[in-house]
Write a protein that holds these residues in place. Structure first.
Motif, short mmCIF file in Angstrom:
data_model
loop_
_atom_site.label_atom_id
_atom_site.label_comp_id
_atom_site.label_asym_id
_atom_site.label_seq_id
_atom_site.Cartn_x
_atom_site.Cartn_y
_atom_site.Cartn_z
N GLY A 27 -39.78 14.64 32.61
CA GLY A 27 -39.75 14.73 34.12
C GLY A 27 -39.37 13.49 34.85
O GLY A 27 -38.89 13.67 35.94
N ILE A 28 -39.10 12.56 34.07
CA ILE A 28 -38.48 11.19 34.71
C ILE A 28 -36.96 11.36 34.77
O ILE A 28 -36.50 11.24 35.87
N ILE A 29 -36.42 12.04 33.84
CA ILE A 29 -35.04 12.39 33.76
C ILE A 29 -34.75 13.52 34.80
O ILE A 29 -33.75 13.23 35.54
N ALA A 30 -35.51 14.54 34.91
CA ALA A 30 -35.43 15.42 36.00
C ALA A 30 -35.68 15.05 37.43
O ALA A 30 -34.90 15.35 38.35
N ALA A 31 -36.54 13.92 37.49
CA ALA A 31 -36.87 13.33 38.97
C ALA A 31 -35.59 12.56 39.17
O ALA A 31 -35.19 12.38 40.56
N ILE A 32 -34.76 11.84 38.37
CA ILE A 32 -33.58 11.31 38.71
C ILE A 32 -32.31 12.13 38.83
O ILE A 32 -31.64 12.07 39.87
N ALA A 33 -32.17 13.10 38.10
CA ALA A 33 -31.13 13.94 37.97
C ALA A 33 -31.10 14.97 39.11
O ALA A 33 -29.93 15.13 39.81
N VAL A 34 -32.07 15.66 39.60
CA VAL A 34 -31.95 16.58 40.62
C VAL A 34 -31.47 15.95 41.75
O VAL A 34 -30.59 16.85 42.27
N PRO A 35 -31.99 15.24 42.50
CA PRO A 35 -31.19 14.55 43.84
C PRO A 35 -29.85 14.20 43.52
O PRO A 35 -29.06 14.59 44.53
N MET A 36 -29.50 13.75 42.39
CA MET A 36 -28.19 13.35 42.45
C MET A 36 -27.26 14.43 42.29
O MET A 36 -26.21 14.54 42.75
N ILE A 37 -27.67 15.65 41.67
CA ILE A 37 -26.95 16.78 41.77
C ILE A 37 -26.73 17.45 43.04
O ILE A 37 -25.85 18.06 43.22
N GLY A 38 -27.90 17.34 43.79
CA GLY A 38 -27.88 17.90 45.07
C GLY A 38 -26.94 17.16 45.78
O GLY A 38 -26.32 17.77 46.76
N ASN A 39 -26.98 15.94 45.79
CA ASN A 39 -25.81 15.24 46.67
C ASN A 39 -24.50 15.43 46.16
O ASN A 39 -23.66 15.56 47.21
N ILE A 40 -24.29 15.70 44.84
CA ILE A 40 -23.00 16.27 44.24
C ILE A 40 -22.57 17.55 45.03
O ILE A 40 -21.45 17.85 45.58
N ILE A 41 -23.39 18.37 45.08
CA ILE A 41 -23.33 19.78 45.73
C ILE A 41 -23.11 19.52 47.27
O ILE A 41 -21.81 20.28 47.67
N ASN A 42 -23.57 18.85 47.96
CA ASN A 42 -23.40 18.59 49.21
C ASN A 42 -22.27 17.96 49.56
O ASN A 42 -21.25 18.35 50.41
N ASP A 43 -21.68 16.92 48.72
CA ASP A 43 -20.40 16.33 49.04
C ASP A 43 -19.20 17.38 48.75
O ASP A 43 -18.50 17.17 49.40
N SER A 44 -19.48 17.95 47.59
CA SER A 44 -18.39 19.19 47.51
C SER A 44 -18.25 19.97 48.50
O SER A 44 -17.18 20.33 48.76
N ALA A 48 -14.72 20.70 50.65
CA ALA A 48 -14.12 21.91 50.94
C ALA A 48 -13.67 21.99 52.26
O ALA A 48 -12.82 22.64 52.53
N ILE A 49 -14.84 21.68 53.18
CA ILE A 49 -14.55 21.94 54.63
C ILE A 49 -13.21 20.96 54.99
O ILE A 49 -12.66 21.34 55.74
N LEU A 50 -13.30 19.60 54.47
CA LEU A 50 -12.23 18.99 55.01
C LEU A 50 -10.90 19.17 54.29
O LEU A 50 -9.82 19.05 54.86
N ALA A 51 -10.91 20.20 53.19
CA ALA A 51 -9.75 20.66 52.55
C ALA A 51 -9.14 21.66 53.55
O ALA A 51 -7.99 21.91 53.57
N ASP A 52 -10.27 22.39 54.02
CA ASP A 52 -9.64 23.56 55.15
C ASP A 52 -9.11 22.98 56.23
O ASP A 52 -7.94 23.49 56.71
N ALA A 53 -9.48 22.07 56.62
CA ALA A 53 -8.92 21.16 57.91
C ALA A 53 -7.64 20.77 57.68
O ALA A 53 -6.61 20.85 58.34
N ILE A 118 -20.85 19.90 58.47
CA ILE A 118 -20.95 18.69 57.52
C ILE A 118 -22.38 17.84 58.35
O ILE A 118 -22.31 17.99 59.80
N LYS A 119 -23.09 16.96 57.64
CA LYS A 119 -24.22 16.44 57.87
C LYS A 119 -23.74 15.16 58.95
O LYS A 119 -22.53 14.58 58.83
N GLU A 120 -24.47 15.09 60.06
CA GLU A 120 -24.24 14.03 61.14
C GLU A 120 -23.80 12.49 60.58
O GLU A 120 -22.83 12.14 61.06
#
Length: 160
Positions: A27-44, A48-53, A118-120
């Motif tokens: 549970g501790i590992i999941a609580a740390i890893a899930v938000p990090m993976i979410g940030n990686i997905i948003n950054d990618s 991708a949008i910047l690469a299109d630009a 992209i987030k503000e």
């Protein structure tokens, strides 16, 4: 003594306490890893949008080399709208609105509707501006954003 050794050999499985300890650790590992993976997905997605630009910008430079674009003689600005750029760019969402302009004083800038996705906070970080409901980024800020460098605005904000 032999009886005790026999009992130790016959033990199978884990105790409830051992199982609970493993669940807590997972549970501790999941609580740390899930938000990090979410940030990686948003950054990618942002990258991708910047690469299109960047693709749109590259297409505009090729179009300029082919003598395309609308030149404003008063301001010296050259504008490349979506219709002119479509033959020069591939893989860009056909529903997206985009254009590129070149000004001898400010350089190249890309106006692309997907930049609004992209987030503000990241738009500020990347140097994306909004004017008349359209999102624009300069070529230099786009290059810095794709390299992961900090924009001028962010540097000045952090130093205060």
């Amino acid at each position: 003594m032999q009886k005790r050794m026999k009992l130790l050999k016959n033990q199978k499985g884990m105790t409830l306490v051992e199982l609970l300890a493993v669940l807590v650790i997972l549970g501790i590992i999941a609580a740390i890893a899930v938000p990090m993976i979410g940030n990686i997905i948003n950054d990618s997605k942002d990258k991708a949008i910047l690469a299109d630009a960047q693709t749109i910008l590259s297409g505009a430079k090729v179009a300029q080399a082919n003598g395309e674009g609308e030149k404003n003689d008063k301001t010296g600005t050259i504008t490349f709208n979506k219709d002119v750029l479509e033959p020069y760019v591939e893989g860009i969402d056909s529903n997206a609105d985009y254009s590129v302009s070149y000004d001898s004083t400010t350089g190249w800038s890309v106006t692309y509707s997907k930049l609004g996705d992209i987030k503000e906070a990241n738009r500020t970080k990347y140097g994306i501006t909004k004017s008349r409901g359209k999102y624009t980024i300069t070529a230099s800020d786009l290059s810095k954003a794709l390299k992961g460098e900090v924009t001028k605005e962010e540097k000045s904000g952090n130093s205060q």
